[in-house]
Design a protein around this motif. Structure first.
Motif, mmCIF file in Angstrom:
data_model
loop_
_atom_site.group_PDB
_atom_site.id
_atom_site.type_symbol
_atom_site.label_atom_id
_atom_site.label_comp_id
_atom_site.label_asym_id
_atom_site.label_seq_id
_atom_site.Cartn_x
_atom_site.Cartn_y
_atom_site.Cartn_z
ATOM 1 N N ILE A 159 8.500 -0.675 2.321
ATOM 2 C CA ILE A 159 7.652 -0.159 3.411
ATOM 3 C C ILE A 159 8.034 -0.824 4.733
ATOM 4 O O ILE A 159 8.186 -0.154 5.754
ATOM 5 N N MET A 160 8.180 -2.149 4.717
ATOM 6 C CA MET A 160 8.518 -2.863 5.958
ATOM 7 C C MET A 160 9.843 -2.382 6.526
ATOM 8 O O MET A 160 9.970 -2.202 7.742
ATOM 9 N N GLU A 161 10.833 -2.161 5.675
ATOM 10 C CA GLU A 161 12.130 -1.681 6.160
ATOM 11 C C GLU A 161 11.984 -0.298 6.784
ATOM 12 O O GLU A 161 12.572 -0.021 7.829
ATOM 13 N N HIS A 162 11.192 0.554 6.170
ATOM 14 C CA HIS A 162 10.974 1.894 6.715
ATOM 15 C C HIS A 162 10.271 1.808 8.072
ATOM 16 O O HIS A 162 10.644 2.511 9.025
ATOM 17 N N VAL A 163 9.269 0.946 8.172
ATOM 18 C CA VAL A 163 8.556 0.751 9.443
ATOM 19 C C VAL A 163 9.510 0.203 10.504
ATOM 20 O O VAL A 163 9.529 0.678 11.647
ATOM 21 N N LYS A 164 10.330 -0.780 10.139
ATOM 22 C CA LYS A 164 11.280 -1.366 11.093
ATOM 23 C C LYS A 164 12.286 -0.332 11.592
ATOM 24 O O LYS A 164 12.610 -0.283 12.780
ATOM 25 N N ARG A 165 12.801 0.488 10.688
ATOM 26 C CA ARG A 165 13.761 1.514 11.091
ATOM 27 C C ARG A 165 13.109 2.530 12.030
ATOM 28 O O ARG A 165 13.730 2.970 12.995
ATOM 29 N N ASN A 166 11.877 2.889 11.749
ATOM 30 C CA ASN A 166 11.188 3.833 12.625
ATOM 31 C C ASN A 166 10.861 3.204 13.973
ATOM 32 O O ASN A 166 10.858 3.890 14.987
ATOM 33 N N THR A 167 10.601 1.911 13.978
ATOM 34 C CA THR A 167 10.395 1.207 15.245
ATOM 35 C C THR A 167 11.672 1.266 16.075
ATOM 36 O O THR A 167 11.630 1.585 17.267
ATOM 37 N N ALA A 169 5.834 -6.385 11.401
ATOM 38 C CA ALA A 169 6.481 -5.070 11.362
ATOM 39 C C ALA A 169 5.531 -3.983 11.861
ATOM 40 O O ALA A 169 5.917 -3.128 12.672
ATOM 41 N N PHE A 170 4.274 -4.017 11.406
ATOM 42 C CA PHE A 170 3.311 -3.000 11.826
ATOM 43 C C PHE A 170 2.944 -3.174 13.302
ATOM 44 O O PHE A 170 2.779 -2.178 14.018
ATOM 45 N N ALA A 171 2.815 -4.410 13.768
ATOM 46 C CA ALA A 171 2.497 -4.653 15.186
ATOM 47 C C ALA A 171 3.632 -4.166 16.088
ATOM 48 O O ALA A 171 3.378 -3.561 17.142
ATOM 49 N N GLU A 172 4.867 -4.409 15.694
ATOM 50 C CA GLU A 172 6.010 -3.953 16.486
ATOM 51 C C GLU A 172 6.081 -2.429 16.512
ATOM 52 O O GLU A 172 6.375 -1.826 17.544
ATOM 53 N N GLU A 194 3.265 9.485 5.882
ATOM 54 C CA GLU A 194 3.137 10.054 4.544
ATOM 55 C C GLU A 194 3.808 9.153 3.499
ATOM 56 O O GLU A 194 3.233 8.862 2.441
ATOM 57 N N HIS A 195 4.996 8.706 3.783
ATOM 58 C CA HIS A 195 5.761 7.847 2.871
ATOM 59 C C HIS A 195 5.034 6.518 2.645
ATOM 60 O O HIS A 195 4.937 6.034 1.519
ATOM 61 N N THR A 196 4.496 5.955 3.705
ATOM 62 C CA THR A 196 3.754 4.700 3.592
ATOM 63 C C THR A 196 2.515 4.893 2.732
ATOM 64 O O THR A 196 2.222 4.068 1.859
ATOM 65 N N GLY A 197 1.793 5.987 2.944
ATOM 66 C CA GLY A 197 0.603 6.268 2.156
ATOM 67 C C GLY A 197 0.909 6.344 0.664
ATOM 68 O O GLY A 197 0.152 5.828 -0.171
ATOM 69 N N TYR A 198 2.013 6.979 0.329
ATOM 70 C CA TYR A 198 2.437 7.088 -1.070
ATOM 71 C C TYR A 198 2.623 5.701 -1.683
ATOM 72 O O TYR A 198 2.089 5.391 -2.745
ATOM 73 N N HIS A 199 3.366 4.857 -0.980
ATOM 74 C CA HIS A 199 3.649 3.524 -1.523
ATOM 75 C C HIS A 199 2.429 2.606 -1.507
ATOM 76 O O HIS A 199 2.272 1.763 -2.388
ATOM 77 N N VAL A 200 1.546 2.773 -0.532
ATOM 78 C CA VAL A 200 0.315 1.978 -0.510
ATOM 79 C C VAL A 200 -0.504 2.292 -1.761
ATOM 80 O O VAL A 200 -1.059 1.393 -2.398
#
Length: 177
Positions: free
Chosen positions: A63-71, A106-109, A132-138
């Motif tokens: 999840i963190m990697e996905h968030v970082k890439r989207n950032t 990661a989420f703050a950035e 959507e992807h984050t929700g699935y993994h959460v």
């Protein structure tokens, strides 16, 4: 006309999408992951049910990697990556407190990038996919954590629910419109 109908009537659909996305990620998903992790011992975070199954820790890092890439995509519209993350579920045995701090960062950035990037540079498709992807993994994380610990998190009863999310979206819209 209620506030929700008024917001939609204002033709501020993108702003509403933006606020819903940020509130869902930061006020809804992040607390669920953190509460789940806080209940687990180090070995439970990194336990794999089978050789091919990701650990909870691996899912969090995914999840963190996905968030970082989207950032990065928000900051650099043309950012590309040499490979995807569909199989990125690392197993580094990070300390729980360090993982929680990295998760917060990661989420703050990402939130900062969402809030400071010009509307026309935000790809709604990428944001929707991330949410959507984050929700699935959460869901995977808290389901596994509940099974491991026997603890019922009762997120809905404890205020992490759609009603509270909607209230935070409405409050944010009132404050920024």
């Amino acid at each position: 006309m209620n506030l929700w109908e008024d917001m939609m009537a204002q033709e501020n659909t993108f702003r509403l999408f933006h606020v819903i996305s940020v509130c869902r990620m930061v006020n809804h998903y992040l607390p669920k992951v953190k509460i789940s992790l806080e209940q687990l011992k180090h070995e439970e975070i990194w336990k794999q049910d089978s050789e091919n199954a990701a650990s909870i820790g691996g899912i969090v890092l995914h999840i963190m990697e996905h968030v970082k890439r989207n950032t990065l995509r928000l900051i650099e519209v043309n950012a590309t990556f040499e490979q995807g993350i569909e199989d990125y579920f690392p197993y580094p045995h990070l300390d729980k407190q360090r993982m929680l701090q990295q998760l917060d960062n990661a989420f703050a950035e990402w939130k900062h990038a969402m809030d400071t990037t010009a509307q026309e540079k935000i790809d709604m498709y990428n944001v929707y996919h991330l949410v959507e992807h984050t929700g699935y993994h959460v869901g995977q994380i808290f389901d596994r954590a509940q099974r491991m610990t026997g603890c019922r998190f009762q997120f809905v009863q404890n205020g992490i629910n759609e009603k509270a999310l909607r209230e935070s979206v409405e409050e944010e819209m009132r404050n920024t419109t």
